[in-house]
Scaffold this motif. Structure first.
Motif, PDB file in Angstrom:
ATOM      1  N   ILE A   1       0.871  -1.182   0.000  1.00 37.70           N
ATOM      2  CA  ILE A   1       0.000   0.000   0.000  1.00 37.70           C
ATOM      3  C   ILE A   1       0.900   1.221   0.000  1.00 37.70           C
ATOM      4  CG2 ILE A   1      -1.701   1.328   1.320  1.00 37.70           C
ATOM      5  CD1 ILE A   1      -2.868  -1.375   2.190  1.00 37.70           C
ATOM      6  N   ASN A   2       0.691   2.084  -0.996  1.00 39.84           N
ATOM      7  CA  ASN A   2       1.517   3.281  -1.164  1.00 39.84           C
ATOM      8  C   ASN A   2       3.003   2.943  -1.193  1.00 39.84           C
ATOM      9  OD1 ASN A   2      -0.779   4.854  -1.270  1.00 39.84           O
ATOM     10  ND2 ASN A   2      -0.788   5.182   0.951  1.00 39.84           N
ATOM     11  N   GLY A   3       3.318   1.859  -1.887  1.00 40.25           N
ATOM     12  CA  GLY A   3       4.725   1.521  -2.079  1.00 40.25           C
ATOM     13  C   GLY A   3       5.397   0.870  -0.886  1.00 40.25           C
ATOM     14  N   VAL A   4       4.614   0.552   0.129  1.00 40.51           N
ATOM     15  CA  VAL A   4       5.230  -0.051   1.322  1.00 40.51           C
ATOM     16  C   VAL A   4       4.566  -1.405   1.571  1.00 40.51           C
ATOM     17  CG1 VAL A   4       5.636   0.201   3.790  1.00 40.51           C
ATOM     18  CG2 VAL A   4       5.654   2.216   2.304  1.00 40.51           C
ATOM     19  N   VAL A   5       5.385  -2.427   1.851  1.00 38.23           N
ATOM     20  CA  VAL A   5       4.836  -3.742   2.173  1.00 38.23           C
ATOM     21  C   VAL A   5       4.245  -3.651   3.576  1.00 38.23           C
ATOM     22  CG1 VAL A   5       5.330  -6.180   2.527  1.00 38.23           C
ATOM     23  CG2 VAL A   5       6.515  -4.925   0.727  1.00 38.23           C
ATOM     24  N   VAL A   6       2.935  -3.878   3.638  1.00 39.17           N
ATOM     25  CA  VAL A   6       2.289  -3.738   4.940  1.00 39.17           C
ATOM     26  C   VAL A   6       1.855  -5.091   5.499  1.00 39.17           C
ATOM     27  CG1 VAL A   6       1.516  -1.391   4.540  1.00 39.17           C
ATOM     28  CG2 VAL A   6       0.072  -3.301   3.841  1.00 39.17           C
ATOM     29  N   ALA A   7       1.732  -6.068   4.613  1.00 40.40           N
ATOM     30  CA  ALA A   7       1.288  -7.387   5.066  1.00 40.40           C
ATOM     31  C   ALA A   7       1.649  -8.405   3.993  1.00 40.40           C
ATOM     32  CB  ALA A   7      -0.206  -7.401   5.319  1.00 40.40           C
ATOM     33  N   ILE A   8       1.414  -9.675   4.313  1.00 44.38           N
ATOM     34  CA  ILE A   8       1.749 -10.752   3.379  1.00 44.38           C
ATOM     35  C   ILE A   8       0.495 -11.575   3.116  1.00 44.38           C
ATOM     36  CG2 ILE A   8       3.192 -12.776   2.977  1.00 44.38           C
ATOM     37  CD1 ILE A   8       4.863 -10.298   3.332  1.00 44.38           C
ATOM     38  N   TYR A   9       0.237 -11.806   1.848  1.00 45.25           N
ATOM     39  CA  TYR A   9      -0.839 -12.727   1.489  1.00 45.25           C
ATOM     40  C   TYR A   9      -0.271 -14.141   1.469  1.00 45.25           C
ATOM     41  CZ  TYR A   9      -5.129 -10.442  -0.048  1.00 45.25           C
ATOM     42  OH  TYR A   9      -6.327  -9.817  -0.076  1.00 45.25           O
ATOM     43  N   GLY A  10      -1.072 -15.094   1.860  1.00 45.53           N
ATOM     44  CA  GLY A  10      -0.634 -16.484   1.753  1.00 45.53           C
ATOM     45  C   GLY A  10      -1.715 -17.282   1.069  1.00 45.53           C
ATOM     46  N   ILE A  11      -1.328 -18.137   0.130  1.00 48.84           N
ATOM     47  CA  ILE A  11      -2.278 -19.050  -0.514  1.00 48.84           C
ATOM     48  C   ILE A  11      -1.719 -20.447  -0.298  1.00 48.84           C
ATOM     49  CG2 ILE A  11      -3.360 -19.739  -2.670  1.00 48.84           C
ATOM     50  CD1 ILE A  11      -2.609 -16.777  -3.611  1.00 48.84           C
ATOM     51  N   ALA A  12      -2.480 -21.269   0.375  1.00 50.86           N
ATOM     52  CA  ALA A  12      -1.983 -22.613   0.675  1.00 50.86           C
ATOM     53  C   ALA A  12      -2.806 -23.643  -0.078  1.00 50.86           C
ATOM     54  CB  ALA A  12      -2.061 -22.874   2.176  1.00 50.86           C
ATOM     55  N   LYS A  13      -2.104 -24.536  -0.800  1.00 52.09           N
ATOM     56  CA  LYS A  13      -2.784 -25.617  -1.505  1.00 52.09           C
ATOM     57  C   LYS A  13      -2.475 -26.907  -0.767  1.00 52.09           C
ATOM     58  CE  LYS A  13      -2.968 -24.150  -6.312  1.00 52.09           C
ATOM     59  NZ  LYS A  13      -2.085 -23.073  -6.676  1.00 52.09           N
ATOM     60  N   ASP A  14      -3.524 -27.678  -0.487  1.00 52.32           N
ATOM     61  CA  ASP A  14      -3.307 -28.948   0.205  1.00 52.32           C
ATOM     62  C   ASP A  14      -2.824 -29.980  -0.806  1.00 52.32           C
ATOM     63  OD1 ASP A  14      -3.275 -31.169   1.727  1.00 52.32           O
ATOM     64  OD2 ASP A  14      -5.270 -30.900   2.581  1.00 52.32           O
ATOM     65  N   MET A  15      -1.575 -30.368  -0.686  1.00 48.08           N
ATOM     66  CA  MET A  15      -0.965 -31.289  -1.648  1.00 48.08           C
ATOM     67  C   MET A  15      -0.879 -32.699  -1.079  1.00 48.08           C
ATOM     68  SD  MET A  15      -0.185 -29.127  -4.032  1.00 48.08           S
ATOM     69  CE  MET A  15       1.082 -29.801  -5.059  1.00 48.08           C
ATOM     70  N   SER A  16      -1.460 -32.922   0.095  1.00 43.68           N
ATOM     71  CA  SER A  16      -1.265 -34.210   0.784  1.00 43.68           C
ATOM     72  C   SER A  16      -1.552 -35.389  -0.133  1.00 43.68           C
ATOM     73  CB  SER A  16      -2.173 -34.285   2.006  1.00 43.68           C
ATOM     74  OG  SER A  16      -1.947 -33.173   2.814  1.00 43.68           O
ATOM     75  N   GLU A  17      -2.692 -35.292  -0.838  1.00 43.94           N
ATOM     76  CA  GLU A  17      -3.081 -36.401  -1.702  1.00 43.94           C
ATOM     77  C   GLU A  17      -2.075 -36.591  -2.827  1.00 43.94           C
ATOM     78  OE1 GLU A  17      -7.215 -37.050  -3.620  1.00 43.94           O
ATOM     79  OE2 GLU A  17      -7.429 -36.482  -1.527  1.00 43.94           O
ATOM     80  N   GLN A  18      -1.705 -35.449  -3.461  1.00 41.13           N
ATOM     81  CA  GLN A  18      -0.728 -35.527  -4.549  1.00 41.13           C
ATOM     82  C   GLN A  18       0.586 -36.108  -4.066  1.00 41.13           C
ATOM     83  OE1 GLN A  18      -2.948 -33.016  -4.300  1.00 41.13           O
ATOM     84  NE2 GLN A  18      -2.850 -31.681  -6.078  1.00 41.13           N
ATOM     85  N   VAL A  19       1.001 -35.648  -2.881  1.00 46.53           N
ATOM     86  CA  VAL A  19       2.282 -36.110  -2.342  1.00 46.53           C
ATOM     87  C   VAL A  19       2.201 -37.608  -2.075  1.00 46.53           C
ATOM     88  CG1 VAL A  19       3.827 -35.980  -0.365  1.00 46.53           C
ATOM     89  CG2 VAL A  19       2.990 -33.891  -1.421  1.00 46.53           C
ATOM     90  N   THR A  20       1.066 -38.041  -1.527  1.00 47.18           N
ATOM     91  CA  THR A  20       0.895 -39.466  -1.252  1.00 47.18           C
ATOM     92  C   THR A  20       0.931 -40.252  -2.556  1.00 47.18           C
ATOM     93  OG1 THR A  20      -0.541 -38.797   0.538  1.00 47.18           O
ATOM     94  CG2 THR A  20      -0.536 -41.123  -0.009  1.00 47.18           C
ATOM     95  N   THR A  21       0.182 -39.733  -3.561  1.00 45.24           N
ATOM     96  CA  THR A  21       0.142 -40.401  -4.860  1.00 45.24           C
ATOM     97  C   THR A  21       1.538 -40.463  -5.468  1.00 45.24           C
ATOM     98  OG1 THR A  21      -2.020 -39.429  -5.146  1.00 45.24           O
ATOM     99  CG2 THR A  21      -1.049 -40.439  -7.077  1.00 45.24           C
ATOM    100  N   ARG A  22       2.236 -39.326  -5.353  1.00 45.03           N
ATOM    101  CA  ARG A  22       3.570 -39.270  -5.937  1.00 45.03           C
ATOM    102  C   ARG A  22       4.472 -40.293  -5.251  1.00 45.03           C
ATOM    103  NH1 ARG A  22       5.405 -33.496  -5.803  1.00 45.03           N
ATOM    104  NH2 ARG A  22       6.152 -34.024  -3.754  1.00 45.03           N
TER     105      ARG A  22
END
Lengths: 138, 739
Positions: B358-379
């Motif tokens: 905001i106004n050129g200053v980092v004020v917070a962090i967005y986080g997006i989390a994907k649950d990969m448990s199934e993929q990891v298990t499959t892999r």
């Protein structure tokens, strides 16, 4: 016997058999001249000579199969060649001690072979043959 | 010139004395009395003050009026003055822009008459600057804000619309805009209904209104307008309505857009299929969506304001911290890590962190989390099953080479490599091409194999690889296509199976079969012997007996007895011969040992000594003195005796027999040769029955057949073979191959 044939040949390497058959034929007065050849080769050569001399060919031939030098089958081959070029009308009977079905079948399938007789040839056989030949010549 | 008015020069305002003079002096405006010759007769205090401040002079009677008029206005002054002298009252508004400030002046020229004659001009200068400035400002504001005004005098039914308002309506000049028809400009439906209601209310109850509504101008432009209205009362009755009328389309658009984008962002956040959250710079959760709550196995309210750290497994803390710091620097990062839910369950997630700037200053962090448990298990499962396959692939005894459709090696296992190395070819290497140009003993090229396999055919062949000092290994090679899901050929598999054991038993079987065939043939011979050779004797016996029975003389009987003896001897001989043959075929476990050939040859020639001498035969022995064969002694004796006696028996009548014994090696096989210069054999006619079992038992001198038949049986029984070469009249050579 007035029906006696002029010439009968025996082509066989079993000398005892040939002797015994000659005796039987003579007893029956089957033929005027009975000649024995010990294998096919001497017989076919004699035949060629007769044709060349234009003398009388055998009326009846008793042919053995298993002979050294030239066996009965080979004799038949040569005989057919002679017959194709000349007027040869001999009646040929195969007489063998073999009871092998192969030999019998082969003889029966040959048009020039009148019949296959399992040795020994006895008087009954000879009379039958002579009667048949009489029928044929009629 | 009126003397009363003229004062002495230099004494203005000092001695008037009269009431009029006093009023004149204290006028709030600047006032001058100017003579027809444009000289100043007198002026008031404000004028003196102005001239003093403006021109730095004290005004005096008789001064030229031009001296106190701004040079730019001399022309205007002269024109107005002249008109005034002709009896006209002149009012002139003057705008004087200066560097520091703007000024508006209203100048009035009035003729002064004395006896119907204009004797002087009374000039007042009024400063309008403050009023004019306020007016200009209001106009400018109205123009910029597009705020229009309206007014309705209920008693007189007079409508007044400000220019801005009319501009918004965009109506033609002569259009009579009343409150009633003004309503028709609002968009039908919600907007028009709202305006109608507001007007009804203000007229009935005097309720003021302030509404925003959709509006369509006379020319068809769609706008949003703000319409306000108020009622004014007089003596308890509404006598006037007034208000503002404003085009708010731009603002409305921004507002609508904002509302929309706010909804977008809100739904992006709330309805995101991934878990979305925001952290402040101290890693405290600012907000989180429902999916984040599901992932964390808690409620959103339980997360907000609390640290994110408990969700992070200790082993991942350092790396998560690193990425978090990267995001704080303004970078977007994505990484895999573990995630511990509020209930203590572990999940495998992929987190993306973005800075909120905001106004050129980092004020917070967005986080997006994907649950990969199934993929990891499959892999992990895929990796495991691949490892299993690989283990099978590497531990099977069958060699595999996986190839692309143009014979590039994808993969291979150990047995395949061993096979290639055994063959003496360069080792297999992944991504190299299979170099075997000819892999098949029949000379089938790989190109040919490839063509067939790509046509969907399976190519199979057996290959024997000899190794020094060994029997050689047998391999079964199969090339077959690998099909994809759509029945297209993806590649080729080369399969290499060591089939030595199977092949050996196969060969063993083949050998047994051959042996069986051989024995069968012998059996056939026996049946022939019994059917023919023995029968020939019995048939003779039968004949003789017939003769004896019908015998007519003693002599004939005796003759026949003689024949019977002959037959009996022949029969005996035949049976003896048969016994010889039978004994060969019965000698299952016959012994064999190394035998010196020379020794056995001399033994045989010893037996045949009489015939050799009688025929004056020469035996040439070209064999090495130590030539040995691994054979059965009795058989060897019989064989040599047979061949030598045959050679003597069938000697040419024109020359003494020469019998030559020699040997050679054929493929590590010892071959004994016995050559004579006798009459020879017509092999074309008799070759096939030379070793047969013909009727040679009838006292016929020709006994070659049986002897050869026995020899052949003996040699073959010992694993060898006999070959014959002959030319009629020249001689015969027998070759005896020993195993």
């Amino acid at each position: 016997m007035s029906t006696a044939l002029n010439n009968i040949w025996i082509v066989d390497d079993d000398r005892l058999y040939a002797l015994l058959l000659t005796k039987t034929l003579n007893k029956l007065n089957a033929g005027k001249n009975i000649t024995v050849f010990s294998n096919g080769k001497t017989a076919i050569e004699a035949m060629k000579q007769i044709i060349a001399d234009n003398s009388a060919l055998p009326d009846l031939i008793f042919l053995d199969i298993n002979m050294a030098i030239m066996d009965g089958w080979e004799f038949m081959e040569e005989y057919k060649q002679l017959k194709a070029d000349n007027n040869v009308t001999s009646v040929i009977y195969v007489a063998s001690s073999s009871i092998s079905n192969d030999d019998i079948a082969r003889a029966k399938s040959d048009n020039e072979i009148h019949d296959y007789i399992i040795k020994p040839i006895n008087a009954t056989h000879i009379n039958e043959i002579l009667n048949k030949m009489k029928e044929m010549s009629k | 010139m009126p003397v009363g008015l003229r004062q002495a020069p230099g004494s203005i305002g000092h001695d008037t004395g009269s009431l009029l003079g006093s009023y004149f002096k204290s006028l709030p405006d600047i006032a001058y009395m100017i003579a027809t010759d444009k000289t100043i007769i007198t002026c008031n205090d404000n004028a003196s003050l102005y001239i003093r401040s403006r021109f730095g002079k004290e005004v005096a009677c008789g001064d030229e009026a031009h001296d106190y008029v701004e040079p730019d206005f001399h022309q205007s002054f002269d024109n107005s003055f002249t008109h005034c002298l002709s009896g006209e009252r002149i009012v002139k508004d003057i705008y004087v822009p200066t560097l520091s400030d703007d000024h508006w002046w209203t100048i009035i020229y009035e003729p002064i008459r004395q006896d119907d004659k204009i004797v002087a001009v009374y000039m007042t200068v009024k400063n309008n600057t403050a009023v004019k400035k306020a007016e200009r400002l209001a106009q400018q504001i109205a123009q910029v804000a597009k705020v229009g005004g309206w007014e309705m005098d209920l008693t007189k039914e007079i409508y007044t619309w400000s220019p801005v308002a009319l501009q918004i309506y965009d109506t033609p000049e002569d259009y009579d805009l009343t409150l009633t028809n003004a309503i028709k400009f609002y968009k039908e439906g919600k907007s028009r209904a709202a305006v109608q209601e507001a007007i009804d209310n203000i007229l009935d109850l005097g309720t003021s209104f302030d509404i925003e509504a959709e509006f369509i101008t006379w020319t068809g432009k769609q706008l949003w307008v703000r319409f306000t209205g108020e009622a004014e009362y007089r003596q308890g009755n509404i006598h006037r309505l007034f208000g503002t009328f404003q085009d708010v389309t731009e603002r409305r658009k921004v507002y609508e857009e904002l509302k929309l984008s706010q909804q977008y962002y809100k739904s992006l956040f709330e309805r995101n299929p991934d878990a979305v959250f925001a952290l402040d710079l101290n890693e405290k959760v600012i907000t989180a969506n429902e999916h984040m709550a599901v992932l964390a196995e808690t409620a959103v309210s339980n997360m907000t304001g609390k640290s994110f750290a408990p969700f992070c497994p200790p082993e991942d803390a350092e790396s998560v911290m690193y990425y978090f710091n990267e995001a704080q620097k303004g970078n977007c990062v994505s990484y895999d890590c573990g995630f511990i839910t509020a209930r203590g369950n572990r999940r495998e997630v992929n987190i993306t962190n973005l800075p909120i700037i905001i106004n050129g200053v980092v004020v917070a962090i967005y986080g997006i989390a994907k649950d990969m448990s199934e993929q990891v298990t499959t892999r992990n499962m895929v990796i495991q099953s691949e490892a299993n396959l690989k283990a099978i692939f590497n531990n099977t005894e069958i060699g595999y080479v996986l190839l692309t459709d143009n014979f590039k090696i994808i993969s291979f296992n150990k047995p395949a490599q061993n096979y290639i190395i055994t063959k003496g070819q360069p080792p297999l290497q992944e991504n190299e091409y299979l170099v075997t140009s000819y892999d098949d003993e029949r000379g089938r090229s790989l190109m040919e194999i490839r063509q067939k396999v790509l046509a969907g055919e399976k190519v199979q062949y057996e290959r024997n690889i000899g190794q020094p000092g060994k029997d050689g290994e047998w391999y079964n090679i199969i090339f077959h296509p690998v099909y994809g899901e759509e029945q297209n050929i993806l590649g080729i598999i080369m399969e290499i199976e060591n089939i030595t054991a199977r092949k050996k038993s196969e060969l063993e079987l083949e050998r047994s079969l051959n042996l069986l065939n051989e024995q069968n043939k012998r059996l056939m011979n026996f049946s022939y012997i019994t059917s023919h050779n023995l029968r020939s004797h019995t048939s003779n016996i039968k004949s003789i007996i017939t003769f004896m029975e019908e015998s007519e003389s003693e002599e004939e009987t005796r003759e026949m007895m003689q024949y019977l003896k002959t037959v009996s001897n022949n029969l005996d001989e035949t049976i003896h011969n048969l016994n010889d043959v039978v004994s060969i075929n019965n000698s299952v476990n016959l012994i064999y040992r190394p035998l010196f050939l020379v020794e056995f040859i001399s033994k045989a020639t010893d037996v045949l000594k009489e015939q050799i001498i009688q025929k004056q035969a020469v035996i040439e022995n070209k064999l090495m003195i130590d030539a040995t064969v691994n054979f059965n002694p009795a058989f060897l004796e019989s064989i040599l005796l047979n061949f030598l006696s045959n050679a003597l028996k069938y000697s040419h009548p024109d020359r003494p027999p020469v019998i030559t014994l020699g040997s050679f090696m054929d493929n590590e096989q010892f071959v004994l040769t016995i050559a004579d210069n006798g009459i020879g054999i017509d092999l074309e006619k008799n070759g096939d029955k030379l070793f047969g079992f013909y009727k040679t038992f009838n006292g016929n001198s020709d006994a070659r057949g049986l002897g050869l038949f026995i020899c052949k049986n003996q040699v073959e029984y010992m694993g060898g073979k006999i070959e014959v070469e002959s030319e009629l009249g020249k001689g015969t050579t027998f070759k005896i191959y020993f195993k």
